[in-house]
Design a protein around this motif. Structure first.
Motif, short mmCIF file in Angstrom:
data_model
loop_
_atom_site.label_atom_id
_atom_site.label_comp_id
_atom_site.label_asym_id
_atom_site.label_seq_id
_atom_site.Cartn_x
_atom_site.Cartn_y
_atom_site.Cartn_z
N TYR A 41 0.94 -1.17 0.06
CA TYR A 41 -0.14 -0.11 0.09
C TYR A 41 0.94 1.34 0.01
CZ TYR A 41 -3.92 -3.15 1.90
OH TYR A 41 -5.02 -4.11 1.94
N HIS B 219 -5.84 10.48 1.51
CA HIS B 219 -6.22 9.31 0.60
C HIS B 219 -6.15 8.05 1.48
CE1 HIS B 219 -6.01 11.35 -3.38
NE2 HIS B 219 -5.11 12.08 -2.86
N ARG C 113 -3.79 3.03 -0.19
CA ARG C 113 -4.16 2.84 -1.16
C ARG C 113 -3.35 1.38 -1.90
NH1 ARG C 113 -4.30 8.01 -5.09
NH2 ARG C 113 -2.47 8.31 -3.85
N GLU D 285 -5.38 -0.92 -6.78
CA GLU D 285 -5.74 0.41 -7.38
C GLU D 285 -5.01 1.12 -8.08
OE1 GLU D 285 -7.59 2.53 -4.19
OE2 GLU D 285 -8.18 4.27 -5.35
N VAL D 286 -3.75 1.50 -7.52
CA VAL D 286 -2.87 2.53 -8.01
C VAL D 286 -1.46 1.51 -8.71
CG1 VAL D 286 -3.81 4.33 -6.84
CG2 VAL D 286 -2.03 2.93 -5.65
N GLN E 95 -13.77 6.92 -4.54
CA GLN E 95 -13.35 6.62 -2.96
C GLN E 95 -14.86 5.79 -2.59
OE1 GLN E 95 -13.31 9.98 -0.73
NE2 GLN E 95 -12.54 9.05 1.11
N THR F 249 -10.09 -1.56 1.14
CA THR F 249 -10.63 -0.24 0.69
C THR F 249 -10.66 0.83 1.96
OG1 THR F 249 -11.52 -0.94 -1.40
CG2 THR F 249 -11.80 1.43 -0.47
N SER G 186 -10.23 8.00 4.43
CA SER G 186 -9.15 8.99 4.41
C SER G 186 -8.42 9.20 5.77
CB SER G 186 -9.53 10.26 3.72
OG SER G 186 -10.74 10.65 4.28
#
Lengths: 111, 113
Positions: A35, A41, A44, A59-60, B2, B102, B105
């Protein structure tokens, strides 16, 4: 940190250079994850592995590659580092249930 | 995109008070909802987690409340202490894709002495 080490812990590198971060676990867990953490953020997912030589994108994933040749090691490579890849990178492991355990992180600065 | 929205971004609470952090998710396939606590310079540490088949889970001073119909869950820290000052992240995962998380923030909690 659940038997997880990351190296290096800090690194400063120049734009365009290759960089490899290492995650090492002593728990013999099947799943390993990379990650990145950036302000605003959360964390991720970049890539993950579900076994030796078995990896998939998160995701990235753009600009990153990974390899896992042994159960205990998961490598993250930035082929040509960019300033947008300045971040804190965390490795996580999981035995295959829902729980993930995180390493201490690597702070990478790309100048 | 998001898929997990967390609020507030920051929270200041007096010692002994109740800290409440909220998260909302979009994907109804999520079936595991953990909270992580992170101190400066450290990796996130799993604090408490819940599945949607229960509406509440309590571990010591930490409680997760879960509202499946509203697609929301929250962390309550009772009798907040200065040592609880940290950043808290909610997260969600679903079956498949190696249970990738997931994350929200994050909420920076400060408990004043």
């Amino acid at each position: 940190d659940a038997g997880i080490t990351q190296s290096p812990r800090h690194k400063v590198t120049e734009t365009g250079t290759p960089v490899t971060l290492r995650c090492h676990q002593t728990e013999n867990h099947r799943y390993m994850y990379w990650y990145r953490q950036d302000p605003g953020h959360g964390l991720r997912l970049i890539h993950y592995s579900y076994g030796v030589k078995d990896t998939d994108k998160g995701e990235v994933s753009d600009g990153y590659s990974v390899s896992r040749s042994k159960t205990e090691d998961f490598l993250l490579t930035l082929e040509s580092a960019t300033s947008s890849q300045t971040s804190v990178y965390f490795c996580a492991i999981s035995p295959g249930n829902d729980e993930q355990y995180f390493g201490p992180g690597t702070r990478l600065t790309v100048t | 995109q998001q898929q997990v929205k967390q609020s507030p971004q920051s929270l200041i609470v007096q010692k002994g008070g109740i800290s409440i952090i909220n998260c909302a998710y979009e994907n109804t396939a999520f079936d595991y909802f953990p909270w992580y606590q992170q101190f400066p310079g450290k990796g996130p540490a799993l604090l408490i987690a819940i599945r949607p088949d229960v509406s509440e889970k309590k571990e010591g001073r930490f409680t997760i409340s879960f509202n499946k119909s509203a697609k929301q869950f929250s962390l309550h820290i009772m009798d907040s202490q200065p040592g609880d000052s940290a950043t808290y992240f909610c997260a969600a995962s679903m079956e498949g894709s190696a249970r990738q998380l997931t994350f929200g923030s994050g909420t920076q909690l400060t408990v004043l002495p």
